[in-house]
Design an enzyme around this catalytic site. Structure first.
Site, mmCIF file in Angstrom:
data_model
loop_
_atom_site.group_PDB
_atom_site.id
_atom_site.type_symbol
_atom_site.label_atom_id
_atom_site.label_comp_id
_atom_site.label_asym_id
_atom_site.label_seq_id
_atom_site.Cartn_x
_atom_site.Cartn_y
_atom_site.Cartn_z
ATOM 1 C CG ASP A 14 -1.701 1.208 1.433
ATOM 2 O OD1 ASP A 14 -2.400 1.603 0.481
ATOM 3 O OD2 ASP A 14 -1.635 1.804 2.525
ATOM 4 C CG ASP A 16 -1.844 7.769 0.559
ATOM 5 O OD1 ASP A 16 -0.991 8.657 0.608
ATOM 6 O OD2 ASP A 16 -2.617 7.601 -0.396
ATOM 7 C CB THR A 109 -1.930 3.014 -4.092
ATOM 8 O OG1 THR A 109 -2.469 4.195 -3.499
ATOM 9 C CG2 THR A 109 -1.653 3.293 -5.573
#
Length: 220
Positions: A14, A16, A109
Site C-alpha cells: 500500500d 498512504d 494503492t
C-alpha cells in the site's frame, strides 16, 4: 516486539500510511469536505483511510447518487494532487524499497496514477515498476481486486504474497485476497493483521533462494 520471520514470493505494498505519511493532507482535505456536508470530521476520518474517495463517500452519504460521488471524488483528487505540504516518507521506507530492487514487489494503492506519482515524489521515494492504481480496478479496497491484480501481474499465487498495509479497508482487502498482512503503524493494530510493526525500520527483506523472500519483521 518479538522478531518474526515470514516467507513470501512477492510483496504487495500500500502507499498512504504504509510507504508515505500523507495524513496531514488527508486530514485537511477530508475535514473540509466534512464541513461542507455537515458531517462529524472525526467520524469521517474513521472511514476514509485506505478507500478510494468515492467509496468513502458512498459509506458516508449512502443516499447520494454514484454519479455525484464520482464527480466529487474527481474534485477531491485534484485538491489532493495539488497539496503535498507535510507529505513525507514513513520511517524506513527509502531503505525498505531499496532492498526490494530486483525482487518481486508491486504498489497497490487506492490513489490514482497522478496522486500516487506526486505523493511518492514528494516523499522522495521511487515508484515500483509494477503498480495497481485506482484506474486499474473496478472496486475499491476492502474489495480484494487490487491485491489479486498485483499478484497476477507478478505471476505469483495470492497465498504466496505478503501485503503491507496500514488501514482497516486495506487489511480487509489483503485478507479477502487470501494473503498474509503486515500492519504498519498504530492505525493497523486494531484491524487484525498477522503482525504489526511501528514503521518500516522494523522490516528487513532478503532473497532466500528458489524464488522465495525472507521477511524479518520486528526490532533488530
Amino acid at each position: 516486539m518479538t522478531a518474526t520471520v515470514l516467507t513470501a514470493r512477492a510483496l504487495l505494498l500500500d502507499m498512504d500510511g504504509t510507504l508515505v505519511n500523507s495524513d496531514a493532507v488527508v486530514e485537511r482535505i477530508w475535514r473540509r469536505w466534512s464541513e461542507r456536508h455537515g458531517l462529524d470530521g472525526d467520524e469521517v476520518m474513521k472511514v476514509v483511510h485506505g478507500r478510494q474517495g468515492h467509496a468513502s463517500m458512498a459509506v458516508l452519504l449512502p443516499d447520494r447518487p454514484v454519479k455525484q460521488n464520482l464527480a466529487d471524488n474527481a474534485r477531491m483528487l485534484a485538491e489532493e494532487t495539488a497539496d503535498v505540504e507535510g507529505v513525507v516518507e514513513v520511517p524506513g521506507a527509502t531503505a525498505f524499497l531499496a532492498s526490494l530492487q530486483g525482487l518481486p514487489h508491486a504498489l497497490v494503492t487506492s490513489a490514482d496514477v497522478a496522486l500516487s506519482t506526486v505523493r511518492m515524489a514528494a516523499a522522495r521515494l521511487p515508484l515500483p515498476a509494477v503498480r495497481v492504481t485506482a484506474e486499474s480496478v473496478g472496486a475499491s479496497k476492502p474489495d480484494p481486486e487490487g491485491f489479486l491484480k498485483g499478484a497476477a501481474e507478478l505471476g505469483v499465487a495470492p497465498a504466496d504474497c505478503l501485503v503491507f498495509e496500514d488501514s482497516g479497508a486495506g487489511i480487509a482487502a489483503g485478507r479477502a485476497a487470501g494473503m498474509r498482512v503486515v500492519g504498519v503503524g498504530a492505525r493497523a493494530g486494531v484491524h487484525g493483521p498477522d503482525v504489526v510493526v511501528r514503521d518500516l525500520t522494523e522490516v528487513r527483506v532478503e532473497a532466500a533462494g528458489d524464488g522465495w523472500l525472507r521477511v524479518h519483521v520486528g526490532e533488530a
